[in-house]
Design an enzyme around this catalytic site. Structure first.
Site, PDB file in Angstrom:
ATOM      1  N   GLU A 258       0.847  -1.198   0.000  1.00  0.00           N
ATOM      2  CA  GLU A 258       0.000   0.000   0.000  1.00  0.00           C
ATOM      3  C   GLU A 258       0.886   1.253   0.000  1.00  0.00           C
ATOM      4  OE1 GLU A 258      -2.145   0.217   3.682  1.00  0.00           O
ATOM      5  OE2 GLU A 258      -3.466   1.826   3.003  1.00  0.00           O
TER       6      GLU A 258
ATOM      7  N   LYS B 120      -8.968   2.290  -2.131  1.00  0.00           N
ATOM      8  CA  LYS B 120      -9.260   1.739  -0.797  1.00  0.00           C
ATOM      9  C   LYS B 120     -10.681   2.130  -0.381  1.00  0.00           C
ATOM     10  CE  LYS B 120      -6.846   1.422   3.697  1.00  0.00           C
ATOM     11  NZ  LYS B 120      -5.657   1.931   4.430  1.00  0.00           N
TER      12      LYS B 120
ATOM     13  N   CYS C 265      -5.446  -3.227   2.350  1.00  0.00           N
ATOM     14  CA  CYS C 265      -5.272  -3.203   3.804  1.00  0.00           C
ATOM     15  C   CYS C 265      -6.580  -3.244   4.613  1.00  0.00           C
ATOM     16  CB  CYS C 265      -4.407  -1.994   4.198  1.00  0.00           C
ATOM     17  SG  CYS C 265      -3.533  -2.267   5.776  1.00  0.00           S
TER      18      CYS C 265
ATOM     19  N   GLY D  98      22.552   1.533  34.121  1.00  0.00           N
ATOM     20  CA  GLY D  98      21.258   0.909  34.396  1.00  0.00           C
ATOM     21  C   GLY D  98      20.782   0.065  33.221  1.00  0.00           C
ATOM     22  N   ILE D  99      19.649  -0.602  33.444  1.00  0.00           N
ATOM     23  CA  ILE D  99      19.157  -1.552  32.456  1.00  0.00           C
ATOM     24  C   ILE D  99      18.651  -0.869  31.182  1.00  0.00           C
ATOM     25  CG2 ILE D  99      16.913  -1.644  33.623  1.00  0.00           C
ATOM     26  CD1 ILE D  99      18.508  -4.571  31.805  1.00  0.00           C
TER      27      ILE D  99
ATOM     28  N   ASN E 173      16.649  17.195  39.453  1.00  0.00           N
ATOM     29  CA  ASN E 173      16.420  17.443  38.027  1.00  0.00           C
ATOM     30  C   ASN E 173      17.587  18.178  37.386  1.00  0.00           C
ATOM     31  OD1 ASN E 173      13.926  16.181  37.895  1.00  0.00           O
ATOM     32  ND2 ASN E 173      12.786  18.036  38.411  1.00  0.00           N
TER      33      ASN E 173
ATOM     34  N   LYS F  69       4.188  15.952  29.996  1.00  0.00           N
ATOM     35  CA  LYS F  69       5.553  15.510  29.708  1.00  0.00           C
ATOM     36  C   LYS F  69       5.588  14.631  28.453  1.00  0.00           C
ATOM     37  CE  LYS F  69       7.657  15.164  34.291  1.00  0.00           C
ATOM     38  NZ  LYS F  69       8.340  14.221  35.189  1.00  0.00           N
TER      39      LYS F  69
END
Lengths: 591, 591
Positions: free
Chosen positions: A44, A129, A165, A336-337, A409, A554
């Site tokens: 598409e 479509k 689609c 860290g992870i 921060n 945020k």
């Protein structure tokens, strides 16, 4: 029964790159010809890239798509590929119909999402479509007007019906009309975005629709990353009974060639389906091919859930970097992870030599964090640099006298200024390393760890971050390679290390519990009363929901990242920033 | 002819604040009763706030809206207001119809955008919005299923037909059915966002639709800011010939009371309109009122274009601050025109005592800039503080050795870290001061001057910034007040002052020329060939278009700001970040 050799070309195209996409279409048409196919199908909107979003409303862009398609048809014939039938998605506009008239409430210029059939240097016909998705990540009522016909093309004595689609996903319309038309094959061109486990859903859907259409169904899908969407390919073919007889790999560009024996038509399809779809018939060749020896169909092995998700993120990142003209990435390595996993993904996506890791220890950083960051750099071979932040933090503290959360921060923001400075100087794309659980509850510093051009884990819950890290290490071990992620980064308790002894569970519930709640509240849109009824603590429900609702501002400024789950923040889940809706447990249990 | 006294209550409600919005509706119903009205109308979705976005897909939110409406009806009767007829927008769901069944492609739970008619403690009926806008800032196909009927309610011997917002803008549907129903009054409840000059369009539309409906038309609209939308009120009434006979002020919460003489019905409306709208009739009172002396209708004076735009920005800012629970704002004062205008707007919105201006001179800041910032602070009385940035810039330069653009951006980012630190410490909302022209061409530092919770000038072109500044000063002089904005800030050449002697025209064309081109390319969606044909220099067209296209990634992370023009970035204009579409003059003139 008449035979047909069909190539399904799952390409990685770029939105707006009409020239580059055309080159790919020509190259893969040649590949299909070389492999003896009589038909090649592309995804598409393959010519324009998908999704085009408001580019659909620019007349000059629609003009360019139309002109490129006409040129493509001519060029294929000029280059000796006029005989293969090419089915390719492109952007067009409705003309000469009621839908082709501009009016308020209809997309300007009446753009249509089309699949053209090219043969002998000409555009034989174009399917429009019919079902336009306008939910989840899709806004197609904004961009397109719908088609109202089914295009059926007779190719070597076989009637091939064409759908696009969403026509496959919604009931009625072209699929139902395919049965009315008595077609021998339903060919569906798609740009269907990846989400976890969608391949299972897709396989079942294709099987079911093949049975409904009463003929085999061939499904070709896009591959690659485009902004926040990743397309996984996974093209497949089901027979008329719904059995999947061929399947292409996920996340790999290429063409799958399938030989099919298909029912010959009993007459000329015509008329109108029960739900008003007009059947239009075109003949390229009435006569079947002489019988030939078919090649065997292939079934690509299926990926595990973790492998699939990992490849989706790698694909999304690689294409975001490449398609936006970057050559390298930079990320902060905390030990860290999250940043460890992002680093491993980045090395897999673009090569460790193009990945720049910066460790920015503060006075609160632990020795094990610094060691883990260095270990990761050593295991992966990425470019590594240590820039302690205290000399840059102290002047802000001296001048402004910040304490508490403001001081926490500040450290994150000083790191961000360093990363962005290095990005400006050296042209790296900065990666944000936050995961979906953090993003959900606002556990990040805006303009601090949240800066970047792309956020690979944006839609990956924390518990899945651990699963992916373990899978990546195990996969390395199975292949005899060094596991990239330090074991300690996986096993230690998560901490932002912005004050002494801080751990995430000071502010948040354990992640397995949080992710369970987020699945209910975010993925399933359940209310607080339902969460309480499901056994979650009412106070915790109230707290988590308030965090999620409050963090909307945020999330709006967070970098883009690949959609992985059913409901990604942003495109999938669009909420007001300013909202006084507080669905806490107390209110929800009021009578 | 029968008489009716109608109150149009243009309220400033908050999305999700069902309790607070209910209190407002009760208070203004009491106001209407006290003023002798028989009918009071509130805006579209007044009970839930508008737009609700994906809150419409949360079952618990729809449940809450339904429950609140039922409680409201009972409460009004309990408090002695059962006799007045109340028409109020709220969120409901389709039940018992084909649209009320969940299926793919339809909003989950089948939410409906409704206007209820309350009387005698009961819900008499509920009108469902028929035309759903899904263009510009609207996504209503995502959120609602459409209605298919026209509700007509007989009130004191007058048949009042009810329609909702977009029903008025699109042809056919409820307006056409109103004529078929022979109604005496068409009452339309709206939440129609402000944009410059829309009041003129709205007045003409109401006039035209009144003539089409064959009866007077009363139009009530929302007031106030909600995320990036501002609603301007401007409620009005046109007679059956289309003459506007009453008009409420813009940007002011309140109720306009109008006495009308209306045609009595000739029978009972019924049947189905030409485009399939079912007419449903409900009788509250068959008998007209005894004749009474009408009060004269009022026409609020119209605002000038600049006054209207200025008030829209003030309204947007004030409501963003208040509805998100902030008490104060902070902004960087450079001495330039943008921050000076934002400061004046902020003082007008929430009072100078709640506005904190920070001057952050660098080694490149001119003396006149520092003077202009101090003058502005003195003129407005806002809280003013000077924090030179060199002590914080230098350690980054020493550590990282940044030069050129990286050094320029560093200064902007150090300022941002200071503002965000003070925001964290004292709870101020940070304002970004960029204008639409800058945002269009990416002339800003991401995570630098672009940080903030709200950007008042986000949709104001630079040339309009100057017009608004001049207007604000002249308005002050006319009122015998001190003009807030230093004359020098208006007259001097714009400069970012990030390197010695820098002015904006080093990088950009003159703003009057740039804004003309942006109007063509952004507002009108014209292609580069059209811009060249309009007389713009081809190289400049190519350069500006490339800047606009390339800046999309920055715009994605920019704070929200009030929609002012016809096409605001973000909600109104949604383009891919990753796009290789380069509509430069060369390509556009290729054959």
């Amino acid at each position: 029964m008449p035979q047909l050799r069909l190539a399904l070309a799952q390409l990685n195209v770029t939105v707006g790159d009409l020239d580059g996409n055309t080159e790919k279409i020509v190259a893969w048409t040649r590949n299909a010809v070389d492999r003896g196919a009589q038909v090649v199908a592309f995804p598409e909107l393959a010519l324009t890239g998908y999704p085009v979003e408001d580019l659909a409303l620019r007349g000059s862009f629609v003009d360019a798509s139309q002109a490129k398609l006409a040129k493509l048809a001519g060029r294929l014939a000029d280059e000796g590929m006029g005989e293969i039938v090419v089915v390719v998605g492109y952007l067009d506009r409705a003309v000469g119909t009621a839908m082709g008239v501009d009016r308020l409430g209809r997309p300007k210029g009446s753009p249509t999402n089309c699949a053209a059939v090219l043969h002998g240097g000409k555009i034989v016909t174009s399917a429009v479509k019919h079902h336009l998705p306008n939910y989840g990540v899709f806004d197609e009522f904004r961009h397109f007007v719908p088609g109202d016909s089914l295009q059926v093309v007779r190719i070597h004595g076989i009637d091939v019906a064409i759908a696009i689609c969403e026509d496959l996903w919604q009931d009625g319309g072209p699929v139902a009309a395919t049965r009315d038309a008595g077609a021998g094959l339903l060919l569906v061109v798609n740009s269907s975005p990846y989400e976890a486990n969608k391949d299972d859903v897709r396989g079942e859907l294709v099987s079911r629709r093949a049975r409904e259409a009463g003929c085999p169904l061939a499904y070709v899908n896009l591959v690659g990353g485009q902004d926040e969407l990743v397309f996984d390919g996974d093209s497949l073919v089901a027979d008329a009974k719904g059995s999947v007889i061929a399947r292409a790999p996920q996340f790999a560009e290429g063409a799958m060639v399938v030989d099919l024996e298909l029912a010959a038509p009993s007459g000329t399809p015509s008329g109108t389906s029960a739900d008003g779809i007009r059947i239009e018939h075109h003949v390229i060749h009435d006569e079947p091919l002489a019988p030939y020896e078919p090649i065997a169909a292939a079934q690509a092995p299926r990926l595990s859930d973790e492998a699939e998700m990992y490849h989706a993120i790698v694909t999304g990142l690689r294409d975001y970097v490449r398609k936006n003209g970057f050559k390298s990435v930079l990320l902060g390595l905390s030990g860290g992870i999250d940043s460890s996993l992002v680093a491993a993904i980045a090395c897999d996506a673009i090569g460790a030599e193009h990945v720049h890791g910066v460790s920015n220890p503060s006075v609160y950083s632990s020795e094990h964090s610094k060691d883990d960051a260095a270990d990761l750099a050593a295991h992966t071979g990425l470019n590594y640099r240590v820039v302690p932040i205290q000399p840059m933090v102290q002047p802000f503290l001296d001048t402004l006298g910040l304490t508490g959360l403001a001081e926490e921060n500040l450290q994150a923001r000083v790191r961000a200024v360093i990363w962005m400075g290095l990005s400006n100087a050296d042209g790296h794309l900065v990666l944000a390393c936050g995961n979906k659980s953090e993003l959900a509850v606002g556990y990040s510093t805006i303009y601090g760890d949240a800066v970047g051009g792309y956020a690979p884990l944006k839609d990956v819950p924390k518990t899945a971050v651990w699963r992916l890290a373990k899978w990546r290490n195990e996969d390395a071990i199975a292949k005899g390679q060094t596991p990239p992620i330090p074991a300690n980064a996986i096993s230690k308790p998560p901490s932002a290390e912005l004050r002494p002894g801080q751990v995430d569970t000071d502010s948040l519930p354990e992640y397995h519990l949080l992710d369970d709640m987020l699945d209910d509240y975010v993925e399933q849109d359940r209310g607080s009363a339902e969460l309480v009824a499901a056994g979650f603590d009412p106070d915790l429900v109230s707290k988590v929901i308030q965090l999620v609702d409050h963090a909307e501002y945020k999330r709006r400024q967070y970098p883009p990242g690949p959609k992985i789950t059913r409901k990604a923040f942003g495109r999938d889940r669009r909420l007001p920033i300013t909202s006084a809706w507080r669905e806490d447990a107390r209110k929800a249990t009021e009578t």
